[in-house]
Motif scaffolding. Structure first.
Motif, mmCIF file in Angstrom:
data_model
loop_
_atom_site.group_PDB
_atom_site.id
_atom_site.type_symbol
_atom_site.label_atom_id
_atom_site.label_comp_id
_atom_site.label_asym_id
_atom_site.label_seq_id
_atom_site.Cartn_x
_atom_site.Cartn_y
_atom_site.Cartn_z
ATOM 1 N N CYS A 36 14.780 -17.046 37.640
ATOM 2 C CA CYS A 36 13.734 -16.857 38.648
ATOM 3 C C CYS A 36 13.766 -15.423 39.176
ATOM 4 O O CYS A 36 14.811 -14.929 39.599
ATOM 5 N N CYS A 39 14.592 -15.915 43.231
ATOM 6 C CA CYS A 39 15.842 -16.441 43.789
ATOM 7 C C CYS A 39 17.019 -16.404 42.812
ATOM 8 O O CYS A 39 18.159 -16.666 43.201
ATOM 9 N N CYS A 53 10.760 -19.718 39.698
ATOM 10 C CA CYS A 53 11.057 -21.153 39.646
ATOM 11 C C CYS A 53 10.048 -21.914 40.500
ATOM 12 O O CYS A 53 9.382 -21.338 41.356
ATOM 13 N N CYS A 58 10.026 -20.171 46.491
ATOM 14 C CA CYS A 58 9.460 -19.367 45.393
ATOM 15 C C CYS A 58 8.054 -19.851 45.024
ATOM 16 O O CYS A 58 7.216 -19.093 44.553
HETATM 17 ZN ZN LIG Z 1 13.257 -19.299 42.657
#
Ligand SMILES: [Zn+2]
Ligand SMILES: [Zn+2]
Length: 785
Positions: A36, A39, A53, A58
């Motif tokens: 991701c 994150c 993700c 997110c």
């Molecule tokens: Zn994420």
């Protein structure tokens, strides 16, 4: 494990992802692993363009008003689809376990489907699966999210967790590949979710003594399920792989219905028929489009994370082009309705499974949600009866839990009494709060908790009298958390028996043997004798120990310390000598009758009062027994009489009392969780005491062989000793006879004094009373003159 240790583990799993998350099935399907961009989590997707993700923050919900499927499924249909799918794929569909978790000493409630199959033994957690693999619709109760319930659209205190479980040891069950394959096929083929919409996110799960990697699966930003692969054991920082690995996939049933419907909240699907009823009954308008817009904006609303709720609401109001007041006016009644739906569902299950709202243990949590629901109804002045809502839940859930409807009468009785208690509290609140205010004391968080704990006064009630009171948003989470601590096993051993072999306890092999010889292994602190073997019954299961003689010295007590039995003696004995031992037979026989009588009174109480009767505690002495039962009210004279009659009926029916030792799983399967009347027994094999086919209990005491050996039972008195607990004191056989004789003598004495025949005593006493009243009246008249 501490948070930073979990974080370390997370990094390790991420680095060595090929070892933990390398799932062949996903690769074969064309899934790519990505990191991701926001994150840093690893995730698996078919979308080549995707960079982040699907988890919050997110990504937010993208399915509200915009579901990815062409088919729509309601709550019940969703379960049927899931059940069909897994059954076709070789799973046994297992009926739900009780929501009240009687088989675990450390939990009041079932908080996840895997709890059903975990047992705490001497070697820590073991698993006990009735089938492998299996699927189960497990209703759960959790109290840590209470401030979010009804508000976020997705938090519940009561919810159904779909559990998909398998034990895998290389030969039986299945492991990661098959699990993910099944979950993927369920979503794509059975629910019709496009394959490229399904994303798997790498995570891990850490529990007490075990941990493993997990894969959460998401669709349009909604987490539907989490497949945990429990494969490591950790004992005192030693990590080793488990021989039998466990698939623990849990998914909220509501999520499947929600993703196919895209309603503003998941409550809309979970409580569909109940909400329809409530809207009609309250006349609350549900502006679907407005609420959908609100839900989309509020998708990230979580009381724990959103520090400044007011600011958040202001921002949403601006976007919706309304004032905050108007927004609140629209939203609040709906939030209250959702909360009432959730809380009544929890009450329906818990009361049906035999728990009462009270001030103790898990009953405390039940009363919290009950009073919270009542507070909402009162706040909005709605004409709603909680029982009607419970009934609707039972009807709605009938295809999954047909047993709920059988308990509606009981639920009604209990809720009616609780409602009266709440309204009495309400009446008292004004005085109590006013006196605090007059004293100039501040009503802070601590004072609110104290008011709730000692008086049952909810903060909402206080606010009626102190309008500018600030109620902490996590109030109910805080009070319930405090009480969850209570159910912890306590075993404090102060006598040192280290180095001693387990005592051979022979009382069960030959309960009639009253004389025997044994070798003295050790004398501890000059007063405790440890023998190599013993026929003395050590105190346990609420039954007092045998007394008698060892080597001619009186024995006043016998106790079990671990596997070693210690006998308390008065006098001196030598170690290593073989001594004669004798048990006091009279006492043993009475205790046996008292003990068997306790089982009988428990059965009788249940037959007379209802299914919610559980043993809360018991003690058997030579003079009398006491049995504490869970009941919501004091017992009427008639009820006491009925219980006594019923108990004596059971005695007169000459029902055989049978003892059998069964493996725990077999015992639970055969007789259900009612066997845990005396609490959980941490053994792999249970000693089950059956009274005919009307009662089965796991019990280590000494019992009669037939109910008629108890002779008869007299109830001495009953008393409501605390909220939700009634104590019955009774006695049996020869003691009861002695008791009756004493009462008879008293009657004779009274008759003599009154100079009438015994059967005329009540009449004579009445006459005496009337005379006294008349005289008193006369006296008053004279005084006034
Ligand atoms: Zn994420
Ligand atoms: Zn027993």
């Amino acid at each position: 494990m501490f948070t930073n240790e979990k974080e370390k583990l997370r990094l390790k799993f991420r680095e060595e992802w090929e070892k933990y998350y390398n799932i062949k099935f996903l690769k074969d399907q064309g899934f790519k692993r990505k990191i991701c961009s926001k994150c840093g989590k690893g995730f698996w997707t078919l979308e080549t363009e995707r960079e982040h993700c699907p988890d919050q923050p997110c990504q937010f919900y993208e399915f509200l008003g915009n579901p990815p499927t062409s088919k729509r499924f309601n709550y019940i249909q969703s379960w049927k689809v899931i059940e069909d799918f897994f059954k076709k794929n070789g799973h046994a569909s297992v009926r739900r376990y009780p929501i009240v978790c009687r088989w675990r000493p450390d939990l009041f409630f079932t908080i996840a489907s895997i709890i059903d199959f975990q047992r705490l033994g001497k070697e820590g957690v073991t698993f006990q699966f009735p089938a492998n693999p299996l699927i189960i619709p497990q209703f759960c109760l959790r109290f840590n999210d209470i401030p979010n319930v009804g508000i976020t659209g997705r938090h519940y205190s009561c919810f159904c967790m779909v559990g998909q479980h398998s034990i895998y040891d290389g030969t039986q069950g299945y492991w990661k590949d098959r699990c993910i394959e099944l979950d993927f096929r369920l979503l794509s083929r059975s629910f019709g979710i496009p394959e490229e919409e399904i994303i798997f996110v790498e995570d891990l799960w850490v529990g007490p003594g075990a941990f493993g990697p997990s894969m959460e699966y998401f669709v349009r930003g909604l987490e539907i399920g989490n497949a945990v692969f429990t494969e490591f054991k950790s004992i005192n920082s030693n990590v080793e792989p488990m021989k039998e690995k466990v698939i623990d996939m849990g998914a909220g049933l509501n999520r499947f219905a929600w993703i196919t419907q895209g309603t503003p909240t998941s409550y809309d699907v979970t409580f569909e028929p109940i909400l329809r009823y409530l809207r009609k009954k309250t006349g609350i308008k549900y502006d679907y489009e407005f609420f959908l817009k609100y839900s989309k904006l509020a998708g990230s609303l979580n009381m724990d994370e959103v520090k400044n709720l007011k600011k958040m609401k202001e921002a949403i109001a601006t976007q919706l082009n309304v004032t905050v007041d108007l927004l609140e006016k629209n939203i609040k009644p709906l939030e209250a309705m959702y909360t009432i739906c959730d809380h009544t569902m929890g009450l329906t299950f818990a009361i049906a499974d035999g728990l009462l709202p009270s001030n103790v243990g898990g009953g405390y949590n039940l009363r919290v949600i009950l009073r919270r629901a009542l507070s909402f109804i009162d706040d909005f002045r709605w004409d709603i009866d909680l029982v009607d809502i419970c009934d609707l839940h039972a009807k709605h859930l009938r295809p999954i839990c047909p047993e709920l409807s059988e308990h509606i009468n009981e639920i009604q009785k209990i809720l009616d009494i609780e409602k009266k208690r709440f309204h009495n509290t309400k009446l008292r609140t004004k005085n109590i709060v006013e006196s605090i205010v007059q004293k100039g004391e501040e009503i802070n968080d601590e004072a609110l908790i104290k008011l709730y704990d000692s008086e049952g006064i909810t903060p909402e009630l206080v606010k009626d009298h102190v309008p500018d009171l600030k109620i902490p948003s996590d109030f109910y989470a805080r009070v319930t958390e405090k009480h969850m601590e209570e159910k912890k096993p306590i075993l404090l051993e102060t006598i040192d028996v280290s180095g001693l072999p387990p005592t051979e306890i022979l009382v069960y092999d030959d309960p009639k043997k009253m004389e025997f010889q044994a070798k003295v292994l050790k004398i501890i602190e000059d007063k405790y004798v440890v023998l190599d073997k013993t026929y003395f019954y050590p105190e346990g299961g609420g039954q007092k120990s045998d007394i008698g003689f060892i080597g001619g010295l009186p024995v006043s007590d016998a106790q079990k310390v671990g596997d070693v039995v210690i006998h308390r003696i008065i006098g001196k004995l030598e170690e290593d000598k073989v001594v004669d031992c004798r048990i006091n037979e009279y006492r043993r026989n009475i205790l046996k009758k008292q003990h068997t009588g306790t089982h009988i009174v428990n059965i009788a109480a249940r037959q007379v009062l209802g299914n919610h009767i559980w043993q809360h505690g018991a003690e058997k002495t030579v003079e009398k027994s006491r049995l504490d039962i869970t009941h919501y009210d004091t017992l009427s004279e008639e009820e006491v009489k009925n219980i006594e009659n019923k108990a004596n009926e059971i005695i007169n029916k000459k029902i055989p009392v049978k003892i059998e030792v069964l493996p725990r799983d077999e015992a639970e399967k055969k007789y259900g969780f009612r066997i845990y009347q005396g609490g959980v027994v941490p053994e792999d094999e249970l000693r089950i005491v059956s009274i005919g086919n009307i009662d089965h209990e796991a019990c280590g005491g000494i019992h009669c062989e037939n109910t008629n050996e108890v002779e008869f039972i007299t109830i001495l008195k009953t008393k409501r000793i605390q909220d939700g607990i009634v104590r019955i004191e009774f006695t049996v056989g020869p003691v009861a006879l002695k008791n009756l004789k004493e009462r008879e003598a008293l009657l004779k004495e009274t008759a003599k004094l009154l100079k009438v025949k015994e059967e005329k005593v009540p009449e004579a006493v009445m006459q005496l009373f009337e005379n006294w009243k008349a005289k008193r009246k006369e006296l008053r008249k004279l005084k006034r003159k």
